[in-house]
Motif scaffolding. Structure first.
Motif, PDB file in Angstrom:
ATOM      1  N   ALA A   1     -38.734 -51.375   6.816  1.00 31.35           N
ATOM      2  CA  ALA A   1     -37.469 -51.016   6.790  1.00 31.35           C
ATOM      3  C   ALA A   1     -37.252 -51.032   5.140  1.00 31.35           C
ATOM      4  CB  ALA A   1     -36.573 -51.714   7.437  1.00 31.35           C
ATOM      5  N   ALA A   2     -36.247 -50.149   4.813  1.00 32.62           N
ATOM      6  CA  ALA A   2     -35.683 -50.507   3.607  1.00 32.62           C
ATOM      7  C   ALA A   2     -34.810 -51.606   3.501  1.00 32.62           C
ATOM      8  CB  ALA A   2     -35.021 -49.015   3.021  1.00 32.62           C
TER       9      ALA A   2
ATOM     10  N   MET B   1     -37.030 -45.236   3.815  1.00 27.08           N
ATOM     11  CA  MET B   1     -35.886 -44.690   3.006  1.00 27.08           C
ATOM     12  C   MET B   1     -35.473 -43.420   3.838  1.00 27.08           C
ATOM     13  SD  MET B   1     -33.847 -45.788   0.911  1.00 27.08           S
ATOM     14  CE  MET B   1     -34.970 -47.161  -0.066  1.00 27.08           C
ATOM     15  N   SER B   2     -36.195 -42.612   4.002  1.00 24.22           N
ATOM     16  CA  SER B   2     -35.567 -41.375   4.588  1.00 24.22           C
ATOM     17  C   SER B   2     -34.938 -41.743   5.964  1.00 24.22           C
ATOM     18  CB  SER B   2     -36.720 -40.214   4.673  1.00 24.22           C
ATOM     19  OG  SER B   2     -37.673 -40.614   5.196  1.00 24.22           O
ATOM     20  N   GLY B   3     -35.565 -42.634   6.630  1.00 20.66           N
ATOM     21  CA  GLY B   3     -34.858 -43.020   8.025  1.00 20.66           C
ATOM     22  C   GLY B   3     -33.687 -43.757   7.568  1.00 20.66           C
ATOM     23  N   ALA B   4     -33.490 -44.360   6.554  1.00 22.91           N
ATOM     24  CA  ALA B   4     -32.293 -45.030   6.239  1.00 22.91           C
ATOM     25  C   ALA B   4     -31.508 -44.306   6.019  1.00 22.91           C
ATOM     26  CB  ALA B   4     -32.407 -46.253   5.103  1.00 22.91           C
ATOM     27  N   LEU B   5     -31.580 -43.199   5.136  1.00 21.88           N
ATOM     28  CA  LEU B   5     -30.413 -42.018   4.514  1.00 21.88           C
ATOM     29  C   LEU B   5     -30.049 -41.441   6.002  1.00 21.88           C
ATOM     30  CD1 LEU B   5     -32.489 -40.805   1.561  1.00 21.88           C
ATOM     31  CD2 LEU B   5     -30.408 -42.510   1.650  1.00 21.88           C
ATOM     32  N   ALA B   6     -30.966 -41.269   6.924  1.00 21.21           N
ATOM     33  CA  ALA B   6     -30.585 -40.561   8.134  1.00 21.21           C
ATOM     34  C   ALA B   6     -29.655 -41.307   8.985  1.00 21.21           C
ATOM     35  CB  ALA B   6     -31.704 -40.166   8.850  1.00 21.21           C
TER      36      ALA B   6
ATOM     37  N   PRO C   1     -30.390 -49.159   6.598  1.00 21.64           N
ATOM     38  CA  PRO C   1     -31.507 -49.582   6.782  1.00 21.64           C
ATOM     39  C   PRO C   1     -31.743 -49.724   8.291  1.00 21.64           C
ATOM     40  CG  PRO C   1     -30.849 -51.025   4.716  1.00 21.64           C
ATOM     41  CD  PRO C   1     -29.652 -50.053   5.469  1.00 21.64           C
ATOM     42  N   VAL C   2     -32.850 -49.123   8.798  1.00 16.10           N
ATOM     43  CA  VAL C   2     -33.378 -49.483  10.358  1.00 16.10           C
ATOM     44  C   VAL C   2     -34.763 -49.596  10.321  1.00 16.10           C
ATOM     45  CG1 VAL C   2     -31.192 -47.682  11.214  1.00 16.10           C
ATOM     46  CG2 VAL C   2     -33.472 -46.738  10.378  1.00 16.10           C
ATOM     47  N   PRO C   3     -35.395 -50.189  11.455  1.00 16.42           N
ATOM     48  CA  PRO C   3     -36.808 -50.193  11.298  1.00 16.42           C
ATOM     49  C   PRO C   3     -37.239 -48.844  11.855  1.00 16.42           C
ATOM     50  CG  PRO C   3     -35.530 -52.074  12.840  1.00 16.42           C
ATOM     51  CD  PRO C   3     -34.670 -50.922  12.380  1.00 16.42           C
TER      52      PRO C   3
END
Length: 319
Positions: A232-233, A207-212, A216-218
């Motif tokens: 991934a989210a 989720m923090s990866g998606a927010l950045a 959504p990203v792997p």
């Protein structure tokens, strides 16, 4: 977006199938953190985690043809346990796909509940196999990318709103984001002044990866906390978190394990590191919000063995 009507409808469907878990003030955690703390004890839920709620909501929504064909789920542990146990209770054939890194206990419980358990080398492989099984006619019970499942998990927030006193901040662990999406939707409707904070462990940062990234990203998975390790989210959970959650905090595995030990020592509950990560995050929240905070912690699960805890305690030098 999941609305309060969806969550209330899910609560009506799953009533009698799941436990209304205790929402209790914790003198021990209050003394430890220096502010009033209320704990939502989802580790006392059927199957040992909140996952029984969403799985039950989805199973009860199936058509007769879908029930007859059977269901499939991919899981790092708790979702698979929940689906296997609740599917048996509702007389639905279940297949659970797990990576080999999943806790051995999760595999054993799912198998003993009558589910067909398929193991893969990693979580990416688990999702790929699940896709093939869906093509063969099984109905997917996704751990988080499903509005019915999210509404089921949102019943946790419904109960917190009804049973907790005045709270300023609620902390919720994040794997793929189904729990926090549902809880945040419920609290935003019923307790609009409450801030909701997400918590991940390093190496399980979907989720923090998606927010950045703005979506959504792997993400690469390396956390020991398999129950939070989504590759991934989803767009659905990302949208809820980006709109409704104050911030997603990330804590090291070591601190998540320490948090589990602190929960055992101060709250007298046996929680997995997916819940233990809430305590180091709570300290960071208190640094941000200052005096007057009243915290709510969603203690999401307790499916961890003594052997696991001993191994992690030794690994991180916490004995």
């Amino acid at each position: 977006m999941i609305g309060i009507a969806d969550i209330e409808a899910a609560a009506g469907r799953i009533a009698g199938h799941v436990v209304r878990t205790p929402t209790v003030e914790s003198p021990g955690l209050s003394a430890l953190l220096g502010v009033p703390v209320t704990a939502k004890l989802e580790l006392l839920q059927r199957t040992g985690s909140f996952k029984a709620r969403g799985a039950t909501a989805k199973l009860l929504s199936l058509s007769e043809a879908e029930r007859a064909a059977g269901v499939v789920a991919v899981s790092g542990g708790n979702h698979g346990i929940a689906l296997a146990v609740m599917a048996r209770a509702l007389d639905v054939k279940a297949t659970v796909v797990m990576p080999r890194s999943a806790p051995a206990r999760a595999v054993e419980v799912a198998e003993s509940a009558g589910a067909s358990v398929r193991l893969t080398d990693d979580m990416d492989g688990a999702f790929a196999l699940t896709t093939r099984l869906r093509q063969e006619g099984l109905t997917l019970v996704h751990p988080f990318d499903d509005p019915v499942v999210i509404a089921g998990q949102g019943t946790v927030g419904l109960e917190v709103a009804a049973d907790a006193g005045d709270l300023t901040d609620v902390l919720v662990s994040i794997g793929g984001g189904g729990l926090i999406a549902g809880v945040a939707a419920a609290l935003r409707a019923l307790r609009p002044g409450v801030r909701v904070w997400g918590v991940e462990t390093e190496g399980a940062q979907a989720m923090s990866g998606a927010l950045a990234a703005g979506g959504p990203v792997p993400v690469a998975l390396s956390s020991i906390v398999s129950t939070l390790s989504a590759p991934a989210a989803s767009r659905l959970t990302y949208e809820h978190v980006s709109r409704l959650v104050t911030e997603v905090l990330v804590v090291p595995d070591r601190e998540a394990v320490r948090g589990s030990l602190e929960l055992a020592d101060h709250a007298k509950v046996w929680a997995e590191p997916a819940a233990g990560c809430l305590l180091p995050a709570a300290r960071r929240v208190l640094e941000r919000v200052g005096e007057g905070a009243r915290l709510g912690l969603v203690v999401c699960g307790g499916n961890v063995t003594p052997g696991d805890m001993i191994a992690w305690t030794d690994r991180f030098g916490l004995r």
